[in-house]
Design an enzyme around this catalytic site. Structure first.
Site, short mmCIF file in Angstrom:
data_model
loop_
_atom_site.label_atom_id
_atom_site.label_comp_id
_atom_site.label_asym_id
_atom_site.label_seq_id
_atom_site.Cartn_x
_atom_site.Cartn_y
_atom_site.Cartn_z
N ASP A 81 -4.05 6.92 10.29
CA ASP A 81 -3.95 5.44 10.80
C ASP A 81 -2.24 5.46 11.23
O ASP A 81 -1.91 4.44 12.00
CB ASP A 81 -3.99 4.55 9.73
N ASN A 126 4.00 -5.31 5.87
CA ASN A 126 2.87 -6.23 6.10
C ASN A 126 3.16 -7.51 7.06
O ASN A 126 2.58 -7.81 7.95
CB ASN A 126 1.97 -6.51 5.07
N GLY A 183 -2.04 -4.43 0.99
CA GLY A 183 -2.29 -5.50 1.91
C GLY A 183 -1.33 -6.69 1.52
O GLY A 183 -1.18 -7.81 2.07
N SER A 199 0.68 -1.10 -0.09
CA SER A 199 -0.05 -0.01 0.00
C SER A 199 0.90 1.41 0.02
O SER A 199 0.57 2.34 -0.43
CB SER A 199 -0.87 0.03 1.23
N HIS A 201 0.33 5.24 6.94
CA HIS A 201 0.46 5.74 5.50
C HIS A 201 0.79 6.86 5.56
O HIS A 201 -0.02 7.83 6.05
CB HIS A 201 -0.63 5.08 4.60
#
Length: 225
Positions: free
Chosen positions: A201, A118, A90, A53, A204
């Site tokens: 979040d 991730n 993801g 991402s 990012h």
């Protein structure tokens, strides 16, 4: 009278035929510049950003993500490289390895690998992550020995324990040295942990954050061009 009619029809036929040929020639002439343009575009060398991402530009517009900013930089110096954004939100190292073949059809001149974040956030074993990263690098090397590879290093918060976090950070440098590829020590240098440059979040980057990431990437990409 009949002869005059036949003669008129004959001249009319020649007129229509001449107009048709003229139109066809014009269309062919117009197609040449387009064909040349397509040919020139196809001859541009490819830089493939292969990641998750972060590469995909989660939460921002496509043109604001750092791969697009790199393309702008390349265009500004009239470089013959074109950027392909192979980022997928993801993505883990395992799923990246499984979809790699499809992207290798692009025959990249430069391959930038941005995966592993991730894996770290999910607590996947470092052995598994390392195996997959090496597998991706070796697959590219075997398919295209002349392709230059740039590995983007990543760091994670100590949620999984300090030992896991430390070994995760060291893993990228060890892989880069063993596989003889270039390394970005930390992709999110100057961005990670700073609320000003991250979405709510905390993971990012914002558009402003991607500007900094692009500068970091350019620093290590430029010598490979």
């Amino acid at each position: 009278m009949k002869n005059a009619i036949y003669l008129f029809q004959f001249y009319l036929f020649l007129l229509i035929l001449g107009f048709s040929c003229s139109q066809k020639e014009n269309k062919q002439a117009e197609s040449f510049p387009e064909s040349t343009e397509v040919q020139e575009k196809s001859e541009r060398k490819t830089i493939l950003f292969f990641g998750n991402s972060l590469t995909a530009g989660y939460g921002i517009e496509d043109y604001e993500a750092f791969p697009a900013l790199i393309q702008e930089k390349l265009d500004s110096i009239e470089s013959d490289y074109q950027v392909i954004n192979g980022g997928l939100s993801g993505e883990t190292t395992a799923s990246g390895l499984s979809r790699l073949d499809w992207f290798l059809e692009e025959k990249p001149a430069i391959f930038i690998l941005e995966l592993g974040g991730n894996d770290g956030l999910r607590g996947i074993s470092l052995e598994e992550t390392e195996k997959n990263l090496r597998g991706i690098i070796r697959s590219v090397q075997e398919e295209y020995p002349d392709t230059k590879i740039l590995l983007a290093g990543m760091q994670i918060p100590p949620n999984m324990g300090q030992a896991y976090t430390d070994n995760f950070r060291k893993m990228y440098a060890e892989i880069a040295e063993d596989e003889e590829v270039a390394l970005i020590p930390f992709l999110l240098e100057g961005v990670a942990g700073d609320p000003e440059y991250n979405l709510p979040d905390g993971i990012h980057p914002t558009a402003a954050g991607h500007q900094i990431v692009a500068q970091t990437v350019w620093k290590y990409l430029k010598p490979l061009l």
